[in-house]
Design a protein around this motif. Structure first.
Motif, PDB file in Angstrom:
ATOM      1  N   ALA A   1       0.984  -1.099   0.402  1.00 32.80           N
ATOM      2  CA  ALA A   1       0.146  -0.061  -0.184  1.00 32.80           C
ATOM      3  C   ALA A   1       0.647   1.490   0.138  1.00 32.80           C
ATOM      4  N   ASN A   2       1.444   1.371  -0.901  1.00 34.22           N
ATOM      5  CA  ASN A   2       2.715   2.005  -1.023  1.00 34.22           C
ATOM      6  C   ASN A   2       3.370   2.774   0.118  1.00 34.22           C
ATOM      7  N   LYS A   3       3.557   1.991   1.717  1.00 32.92           N
ATOM      8  CA  LYS A   3       4.654   1.952   2.476  1.00 32.92           C
ATOM      9  C   LYS A   3       5.493   1.397   2.277  1.00 32.92           C
ATOM     10  N   VAL A   4       6.751   2.427   3.008  1.00 32.88           N
ATOM     11  CA  VAL A   4       7.857   1.606   3.297  1.00 32.88           C
ATOM     12  C   VAL A   4       7.449   0.174   3.784  1.00 32.88           C
ATOM     13  N   CYS A   5       8.683  -0.456   3.088  1.00 36.24           N
ATOM     14  CA  CYS A   5       7.823  -1.677   3.099  1.00 36.24           C
ATOM     15  C   CYS A   5       9.778  -2.576   3.120  1.00 36.24           C
ATOM     16  N   VAL A   6       9.981  -3.374   4.680  1.00 37.58           N
ATOM     17  CA  VAL A   6      11.027  -3.997   4.741  1.00 37.58           C
ATOM     18  C   VAL A   6      10.619  -5.780   4.900  1.00 37.58           C
ATOM     19  N   VAL A   7      11.695  -5.900   4.124  1.00 34.14           N
ATOM     20  CA  VAL A   7      11.280  -7.698   3.483  1.00 34.14           C
ATOM     21  C   VAL A   7      12.641  -8.339   4.421  1.00 34.14           C
TER      22      VAL A   7
ATOM     23  N   ASN B   1       2.231   2.556  11.413  1.00 34.04           N
ATOM     24  CA  ASN B   1       1.618   2.975  10.603  1.00 34.04           C
ATOM     25  C   ASN B   1       2.357   3.443   8.964  1.00 34.04           C
ATOM     26  N   GLU B   2       3.329   3.421   8.997  1.00 29.80           N
ATOM     27  CA  GLU B   2       3.937   3.884   8.652  1.00 29.80           C
ATOM     28  C   GLU B   2       4.978   2.494   7.742  1.00 29.80           C
ATOM     29  N   LEU B   3       4.731   1.749   7.976  1.00 32.43           N
ATOM     30  CA  LEU B   3       5.936   1.173   8.315  1.00 32.43           C
ATOM     31  C   LEU B   3       5.639  -0.368   8.399  1.00 32.43           C
ATOM     32  N   LYS B   4       5.619  -0.847   7.170  1.00 32.11           N
ATOM     33  CA  LYS B   4       5.526  -2.637   7.112  1.00 32.11           C
ATOM     34  C   LYS B   4       6.610  -3.611   6.580  1.00 32.11           C
ATOM     35  N   PHE B   5       6.255  -4.798   7.037  1.00 38.42           N
ATOM     36  CA  PHE B   5       7.487  -6.084   7.092  1.00 38.42           C
ATOM     37  C   PHE B   5       6.713  -7.262   6.641  1.00 38.42           C
ATOM     38  N   ILE B   6       7.318  -7.731   5.591  1.00 41.03           N
ATOM     39  CA  ILE B   6       7.418  -9.058   4.983  1.00 41.03           C
ATOM     40  C   ILE B   6       8.587  -9.900   5.531  1.00 41.03           C
ATOM     41  N   ILE B   7       8.289 -11.047   6.604  1.00 38.03           N
ATOM     42  CA  ILE B   7       8.789 -11.851   6.558  1.00 38.03           C
ATOM     43  C   ILE B   7       8.916 -13.625   6.060  1.00 38.03           C
ATOM     44  N   ALA B   8      10.198 -13.374   5.328  1.00 42.82           N
ATOM     45  CA  ALA B   8       9.936 -15.031   4.545  1.00 42.82           C
ATOM     46  C   ALA B   8      11.094 -16.055   5.185  1.00 42.82           C
ATOM     47  N   PRO B   9      10.592 -16.413   6.612  1.00 43.18           N
ATOM     48  CA  PRO B   9      11.123 -17.937   7.119  1.00 43.18           C
ATOM     49  C   PRO B   9      11.778 -18.465   6.476  1.00 43.18           C
TER      50      PRO B   9
ATOM     51  N   PHE C   1       1.142 -16.461   4.014  1.00 42.62           N
ATOM     52  CA  PHE C   1       0.197 -16.312   2.896  1.00 42.62           C
ATOM     53  C   PHE C   1      -0.353 -17.255   2.535  1.00 42.62           C
ATOM     54  N   SER C   2      -0.269 -18.298   3.118  1.00 33.95           N
ATOM     55  CA  SER C   2      -1.248 -19.369   3.389  1.00 33.95           C
ATOM     56  C   SER C   2      -3.137 -18.925   4.323  1.00 33.95           C
ATOM     57  N   GLU C   3      -3.361 -17.972   4.247  1.00 32.07           N
ATOM     58  CA  GLU C   3      -4.056 -17.940   4.894  1.00 32.07           C
ATOM     59  C   GLU C   3      -4.757 -16.705   4.400  1.00 32.07           C
ATOM     60  N   LYS C   4      -4.227 -15.993   3.523  1.00 37.07           N
ATOM     61  CA  LYS C   4      -4.790 -14.408   3.090  1.00 37.07           C
ATOM     62  C   LYS C   4      -5.463 -14.463   2.131  1.00 37.07           C
ATOM     63  N   GLU C   5      -6.204 -15.140   1.842  1.00 39.42           N
ATOM     64  CA  GLU C   5      -7.164 -15.134   0.514  1.00 39.42           C
ATOM     65  C   GLU C   5      -8.559 -14.523   1.587  1.00 39.42           C
ATOM     66  N   ASN C   6      -8.325 -15.072   3.243  1.00 45.59           N
ATOM     67  CA  ASN C   6      -9.415 -14.090   3.913  1.00 45.59           C
ATOM     68  C   ASN C   6      -9.504 -13.184   4.461  1.00 45.59           C
ATOM     69  N   GLU C   7      -8.482 -12.691   4.497  1.00 42.98           N
ATOM     70  CA  GLU C   7      -7.914 -11.453   5.148  1.00 42.98           C
ATOM     71  C   GLU C   7      -7.794 -10.083   4.369  1.00 42.98           C
ATOM     72  N   ASN C   8      -7.583  -9.191   4.993  1.00 41.07           N
ATOM     73  CA  ASN C   8      -7.692  -8.082   4.262  1.00 41.07           C
ATOM     74  C   ASN C   8      -5.747  -7.554   4.496  1.00 41.07           C
ATOM     75  N   LEU C   9      -5.018  -7.544   3.894  1.00 41.30           N
ATOM     76  CA  LEU C   9      -4.230  -7.148   3.491  1.00 41.30           C
ATOM     77  C   LEU C   9      -3.096  -5.668   3.872  1.00 41.30           C
ATOM     78  N   ARG C  10      -4.128  -5.125   2.937  1.00 39.82           N
ATOM     79  CA  ARG C  10      -4.096  -3.752   3.274  1.00 39.82           C
ATOM     80  C   ARG C  10      -4.099  -2.737   4.832  1.00 39.82           C
ATOM     81  N   GLU C  11      -4.158  -3.374   5.683  1.00 40.86           N
ATOM     82  CA  GLU C  11      -4.687  -3.347   7.461  1.00 40.86           C
ATOM     83  C   GLU C  11      -4.095  -3.910   8.145  1.00 40.86           C
ATOM     84  N   ALA C  12      -3.275  -5.007   7.356  1.00 44.63           N
ATOM     85  CA  ALA C  12      -2.200  -5.809   8.409  1.00 44.63           C
ATOM     86  C   ALA C  12      -0.814  -5.257   7.991  1.00 44.63           C
TER      87      ALA C  12
END
Length: 411
Positions: A226-232, A254-262, A284-295
């Motif tokens: 969502a156009n935020k600063v994203c840490v992968v 709210n301005e910083l998002k994190f993607i963690i890939a163990p 990721f395995s549960e993303k279909e039932n979630e609002n990703l923008r709010e996470a």
């Protein structure tokens, strides 16, 4: 020495079969190797012309892939056999489109080497980086079958350069040509009187540059970011995850998002990680039932998409170097012009030292240093962009290994 080696390799084979009862990864290799000759005999005929590519594991496969792709395109009427020693390579790439057949490499006994090459009889063999198996290579040489080693990297303390390393040294001479990553490796080979060497650099640079030509779009990541600063955080281990847990729980924004890939995606460890994070977290395995923008946290409990995810990173962390598991691939985020944070155990990785020296990568050894650099990169956009651009420059400066190899092969 070859007699002692063959005794040792047979003991190793017996030991692996025993340990396989208690270790799932080793079990996969033992059972997979048991099927190799059946697969070969039912896939290759005496009239087939073949190429043989061998990789120790997944990292070496990715390293050799640009060369493999070019050869696949050129040798359209040949069958290609791709072999792995490690299950972590075979299980992920057993359906690789660059090969007609993917198998486990049999244990390196004289009998297995003879039987394997009786069936495959390759017009060209390519080994990647290391995984030097004397019986296979010496049999190739005796039969005058062409073989090369690419992206080779040697260190002075390896057996090849010791008084007791005669058998391994002899195996190196089965290669008609060796393409090394650096001058040090060439000098070491020259010291044992191996002269057919070209310093071509590392094919991984060409491999990651290929990623820029792919479609890296992942709609679910775009929605999450969502156009935020994203840490992968890629290929993470518990020691690195602990830093992120503390940082996220102490610096919720709210301005910083994190993607963690163990690195390890076992469900119990994924769930444990999720439970420790005190903010909206989606798997990721549960993303279909979630609002990703709010996470705020997105945990990737699958494999095979990390290289694409890095294209969305504002900042990257690459795991492995805070512990003893070995630094994972830092070139994948670097090619996207992303600044990178790693642990301090990176001394066997020359690309890490180079990017640190250029100012695009930052090594940390404790939570305080991690927090300081992550905050600085997150809050100072000019610093973040400038640091990341240095990594992209480094990749561009080191491309070209594949061209040299293909020129040698006259392709």
């Amino acid at each position: 020495m070859s007699f002692l080696y063959n005794i040792g390799i047979n003991f190793t084979n017996y030991g692996l079969k025993c340990v396989a009862h208690f270790n799932q990864k080793i079990k996969l290799g033992v059972y997979g190797r048991a099927k190799t000759f059946y697969l070969l005999e039912n896939s290759i005929t005496k009239n087939d012309k073949t190429l043989w590519f061998h990789c120790a594991s997944l990292g070496e496969y990715e390293q050799g892939l640009p060369v493999f792709k070019a050869l696949r395109k050129h040798y359209v009427n040949h069958k290609i056999v791709l072999s792995f020693f490690s299950p972590s390579g075979f299980e992920i790439r057993k359906n690789s489109p660059i090969a007609d057949l993917v198998v486990y490499l049999p244990i390196d006994t004289p009998k297995n080497a003879k039987r394997f090459l009786d069936i495959v009889n390759p017009v060209l063999t390519i080994f990647v980086k290391y995984d030097i198996w004397p019986n296979f290579l010496n049999t190739l040489k005796k039969r005058q079958l062409k073989a090369i080693l690419i992206s080779a990297s040697f260190r002075r303390n390896q057996s090849y350069f010791k008084f007791y390393g005669k058998n391994l040294r002899k195996a190196l001479f089965a290669f008609q040509h060796i393409f090394t990553q650096n001058e040090i490796s060439k000098t070491l080979l020259n010291s044992i009187n191996y002269k057919n060497v070209t310093v071509s650099g590392d094919t991984r640079f060409d491999r990651v540059l290929d990623q820029l030509k792919q479609d890296n779009t992942l709609d679910f990541v775009e929605e999450f970011k969502a156009n935020k600063v994203c840490v992968v955080a890629g290929s993470t281990w518990p020691e690195g995850e602990a830093f992120f847990i503390d940082f996220i729980n102490s610096n919720i924004s709210n301005e910083l998002k994190f993607i963690i890939a163990p690195h390890n995606i076992k469900s119990n460890q994924i769930n444990s990680l999720k439970e420790k994070l005190h903010t909206k977290t989606v798997l990721f395995s549960e993303k279909e039932n979630e609002n990703l923008r709010e996470a705020q946290i997105f945990i990737i409990d699958t494999v095979g998409i990390l290289s694409k995810i890095y294209s969305y990173a504002s900042i990257a962390y690459v795991g492995g170097a805070l512990g003893n598991t070995g630094l994972h691939n830092t070139l994948e985020p670097a090619v996207f012009g992303v600044p990178i944070i790693i642990g301090n155990h990176h001394h066997k990785f020359p690309e890490a030292k180079a990017m640190i020296d250029k100012g695009g990568m930052f090594s940390v050894s404790n939570h305080k240093d991690f927090t300081l650099i992550l905050n600085k990169l997150a809050k100072e956009s000019d610093f973040r962009v400038k640091s990341g651009s240095k990594n992209r420059e480094y990749i561009e400066e080191n491309k070209g290994a594949v061209i040299q190899i293909l020129n040698y092969l006259r392709i």
